[in-house]
Design a protein around this motif. Structure first.
Motif, PDB file in Angstrom:
ATOM      1  N   CYS A  18       0.803  -1.226   0.000  1.00 36.58           N
ATOM      2  CA  CYS A  18       0.000   0.000   0.000  1.00 36.58           C
ATOM      3  C   CYS A  18       0.834   1.275   0.000  1.00 36.58           C
ATOM      4  O   CYS A  18       0.286   2.366   0.006  1.00 36.58           O
ATOM      5  CB  CYS A  18      -0.901   0.013   1.229  1.00 36.58           C
ATOM      6  SG  CYS A  18      -1.983  -1.418   1.328  1.00 36.58           S
ATOM      7  N   GLY A  19       2.128   1.200   0.028  1.00 32.15           N
ATOM      8  CA  GLY A  19       2.922   2.416   0.133  1.00 32.15           C
ATOM      9  C   GLY A  19       4.305   2.242  -0.464  1.00 32.15           C
ATOM     10  O   GLY A  19       4.628   1.214  -1.053  1.00 32.15           O
ATOM     11  N   PRO A  20       5.131   3.262  -0.300  1.00 37.50           N
ATOM     12  CA  PRO A  20       6.472   3.220  -0.898  1.00 37.50           C
ATOM     13  C   PRO A  20       7.419   2.315  -0.117  1.00 37.50           C
ATOM     14  O   PRO A  20       7.146   1.921   1.016  1.00 37.50           O
ATOM     15  CB  PRO A  20       6.930   4.678  -0.806  1.00 37.50           C
ATOM     16  CG  PRO A  20       6.211   5.215   0.383  1.00 37.50           C
ATOM     17  CD  PRO A  20       4.887   4.516   0.402  1.00 37.50           C
ATOM     18  N   ARG A  21       8.527   2.015  -0.744  1.00 35.35           N
ATOM     19  CA  ARG A  21       9.592   1.246  -0.108  1.00 35.35           C
ATOM     20  C   ARG A  21      10.544   2.204   0.598  1.00 35.35           C
ATOM     21  O   ARG A  21      10.775   3.308   0.132  1.00 35.35           O
ATOM     22  CB  ARG A  21      10.381   0.459  -1.146  1.00 35.35           C
ATOM     23  CG  ARG A  21       9.589  -0.597  -1.838  1.00 35.35           C
ATOM     24  CD  ARG A  21      10.446  -1.292  -2.869  1.00 35.35           C
ATOM     25  NE  ARG A  21       9.656  -2.324  -3.515  1.00 35.35           N
ATOM     26  CZ  ARG A  21      10.168  -3.298  -4.219  1.00 35.35           C
ATOM     27  NH1 ARG A  21      11.460  -3.369  -4.410  1.00 35.35           N
ATOM     28  NH2 ARG A  21       9.393  -4.208  -4.767  1.00 35.35           N
ATOM     29  N   PHE A  22      11.121   1.718   1.685  1.00 38.03           N
ATOM     30  CA  PHE A  22      12.126   2.481   2.405  1.00 38.03           C
ATOM     31  C   PHE A  22      13.339   1.594   2.618  1.00 38.03           C
ATOM     32  O   PHE A  22      13.190   0.399   2.873  1.00 38.03           O
ATOM     33  CB  PHE A  22      11.587   2.951   3.758  1.00 38.03           C
ATOM     34  CG  PHE A  22      10.445   3.899   3.645  1.00 38.03           C
ATOM     35  CD1 PHE A  22      10.683   5.245   3.431  1.00 38.03           C
ATOM     36  CD2 PHE A  22       9.138   3.452   3.730  1.00 38.03           C
ATOM     37  CE1 PHE A  22       9.629   6.131   3.319  1.00 38.03           C
ATOM     38  CE2 PHE A  22       8.082   4.329   3.623  1.00 38.03           C
ATOM     39  CZ  PHE A  22       8.317   5.674   3.414  1.00 38.03           C
ATOM     40  N   SER A  23      14.507   2.179   2.522  1.00 40.76           N
ATOM     41  CA  SER A  23      15.745   1.429   2.702  1.00 40.76           C
ATOM     42  C   SER A  23      16.502   1.987   3.902  1.00 40.76           C
ATOM     43  O   SER A  23      16.545   3.201   4.116  1.00 40.76           O
ATOM     44  CB  SER A  23      16.624   1.539   1.462  1.00 40.76           C
ATOM     45  OG  SER A  23      15.936   1.046   0.343  1.00 40.76           O
ATOM     46  N   TYR A  24      17.098   1.091   4.648  1.00 37.57           N
ATOM     47  CA  TYR A  24      17.866   1.460   5.832  1.00 37.57           C
ATOM     48  C   TYR A  24      19.227   0.789   5.773  1.00 37.57           C
ATOM     49  O   TYR A  24      19.374  -0.305   5.219  1.00 37.57           O
ATOM     50  CB  TYR A  24      17.153   0.997   7.113  1.00 37.57           C
ATOM     51  CG  TYR A  24      15.822   1.660   7.330  1.00 37.57           C
ATOM     52  CD1 TYR A  24      15.729   2.830   8.060  1.00 37.57           C
ATOM     53  CD2 TYR A  24      14.658   1.109   6.801  1.00 37.57           C
ATOM     54  CE1 TYR A  24      14.499   3.448   8.259  1.00 37.57           C
ATOM     55  CE2 TYR A  24      13.430   1.719   6.996  1.00 37.57           C
ATOM     56  CZ  TYR A  24      13.360   2.882   7.727  1.00 37.57           C
ATOM     57  OH  TYR A  24      12.157   3.480   7.918  1.00 37.57           O
ATOM     58  N   LYS A  25      20.215   1.445   6.390  1.00 36.22           N
ATOM     59  CA  LYS A  25      21.526   0.830   6.596  1.00 36.22           C
ATOM     60  C   LYS A  25      21.578   0.380   8.050  1.00 36.22           C
ATOM     61  O   LYS A  25      21.280   1.150   8.959  1.00 36.22           O
ATOM     62  CB  LYS A  25      22.655   1.820   6.335  1.00 36.22           C
ATOM     63  CG  LYS A  25      22.896   2.105   4.879  1.00 36.22           C
ATOM     64  CD  LYS A  25      24.109   2.994   4.721  1.00 36.22           C
ATOM     65  CE  LYS A  25      24.392   3.227   3.245  1.00 36.22           C
ATOM     66  NZ  LYS A  25      25.601   4.034   3.053  1.00 36.22           N
ATOM     67  N   VAL A  26      21.946  -0.880   8.259  1.00 34.61           N
ATOM     68  CA  VAL A  26      22.030  -1.422   9.615  1.00 34.61           C
ATOM     69  C   VAL A  26      23.479  -1.811   9.863  1.00 34.61           C
ATOM     70  O   VAL A  26      24.095  -2.517   9.061  1.00 34.61           O
ATOM     71  CB  VAL A  26      21.110  -2.659   9.783  1.00 34.61           C
ATOM     72  CG1 VAL A  26      21.219  -3.229  11.177  1.00 34.61           C
ATOM     73  CG2 VAL A  26      19.675  -2.295   9.456  1.00 34.61           C
ATOM     74  N   ASN A  27      24.023  -1.323  10.987  1.00 36.41           N
ATOM     75  CA  ASN A  27      25.389  -1.697  11.370  1.00 36.41           C
ATOM     76  C   ASN A  27      25.422  -1.946  12.872  1.00 36.41           C
ATOM     77  O   ASN A  27      24.380  -2.005  13.518  1.00 36.41           O
ATOM     78  CB  ASN A  27      26.389  -0.614  10.946  1.00 36.41           C
ATOM     79  CG  ASN A  27      26.062   0.738  11.507  1.00 36.41           C
ATOM     80  OD1 ASN A  27      25.487   0.844  12.574  1.00 36.41           O
ATOM     81  ND2 ASN A  27      26.411   1.784  10.774  1.00 36.41           N
ATOM     82  N   GLY A  28      26.606  -2.060  13.439  1.00 34.75           N
ATOM     83  CA  GLY A  28      26.742  -2.358  14.863  1.00 34.75           C
ATOM     84  C   GLY A  28      26.230  -1.272  15.784  1.00 34.75           C
ATOM     85  O   GLY A  28      25.938  -1.526  16.944  1.00 34.75           O
ATOM     86  N   GLN A  29      26.093  -0.031  15.298  1.00 33.69           N
ATOM     87  CA  GLN A  29      25.610   1.057  16.133  1.00 33.69           C
ATOM     88  C   GLN A  29      24.090   1.213  16.060  1.00 33.69           C
ATOM     89  O   GLN A  29      23.492   1.874  16.895  1.00 33.69           O
ATOM     90  CB  GLN A  29      26.263   2.400  15.720  1.00 33.69           C
ATOM     91  CG  GLN A  29      27.716   2.520  16.141  1.00 33.69           C
ATOM     92  CD  GLN A  29      28.647   1.719  15.248  1.00 33.69           C
ATOM     93  OE1 GLN A  29      28.443   1.624  14.055  1.00 33.69           O
ATOM     94  NE2 GLN A  29      29.655   1.128  15.841  1.00 33.69           N
ATOM     95  N   GLY A  30      23.448   0.701  15.044  1.00 37.48           N
ATOM     96  CA  GLY A  30      22.005   0.821  14.898  1.00 37.48           C
ATOM     97  C   GLY A  30      21.613   0.886  13.441  1.00 37.48           C
ATOM     98  O   GLY A  30      22.348   0.446  12.558  1.00 37.48           O
TER      99      GLY A  30
END
Length: 151
Positions: A18-30
């Motif tokens: 129902c909506g747009p895609r979002f991308s995140y970077k995940v590392n050891g800090q969050g």
């Protein structure tokens, strides 16, 4: 945090119908927002894991999915010779154990051969000195003595 500190980044794409895609970077800090929309060209686009994460929306339910992609940094953290080192170490340990077992088996075999030769010589001496009925009595006394010593 989802990853151990010092671990390379993962790219996570969250999408729903129902909506747009979002991308995140995940590392050891969050995790940090990367961009809206589809991920950029990633050399590891064919190596991903997708999992449903829930349903969004009250009136019209929209299932949401999370797709995790590795990055070059993440790959480099795990692309090392540790597996070769550990495999070699295990092989060396097994080789040492096999050699130790073979040496032990040869020592036992040698000892058994020596004991058998001694028994054969003792039997030959007793047979040449004493008549048969006296031999039987001596053997019975020796057996009884061994039984008493064992108790």
């Amino acid at each position: 945090s989802a990853l151990a500190p010092g671990t390379g980044e993962l790219l996570v794409e969250v999408e729903n119908d129902c909506g747009p895609r979002f991308s995140y970077k995940v590392n050891g800090q969050g995790a940090s927002f990367f961009k809206e929309g589809t991920l950029f060209d990633n050399p590891y686009d064919n190596k991903f894991v997708t999992s449903p994460v829930g349903v969004v929306g009250d009136e019209t339910p929209c299932p949401s999915y999370m797709t995790v992609y590795p990055t070059e940094d993440f790959r480099e953290d795990y692309n090392n010779n540790d597996s070769v080192l550990y495999t070699s170490l295990v092989m060396v340990v097994f080789f040492v154990m096999i050699v130790a077992f073979l040496v032990y088996a040869c020592a036992v075999r040698s000892r058994q051969k020596t004991v058998k030769n001694t028994i054969d010589k003792t039997t030959a001496i007793v047979s040449s000195i004493f008549p048969e009925h006296t031999q039987q009595r001596i053997y019975e006394e020796a057996k009884n003595q061994v039984k008493q010593d064992a108790q």
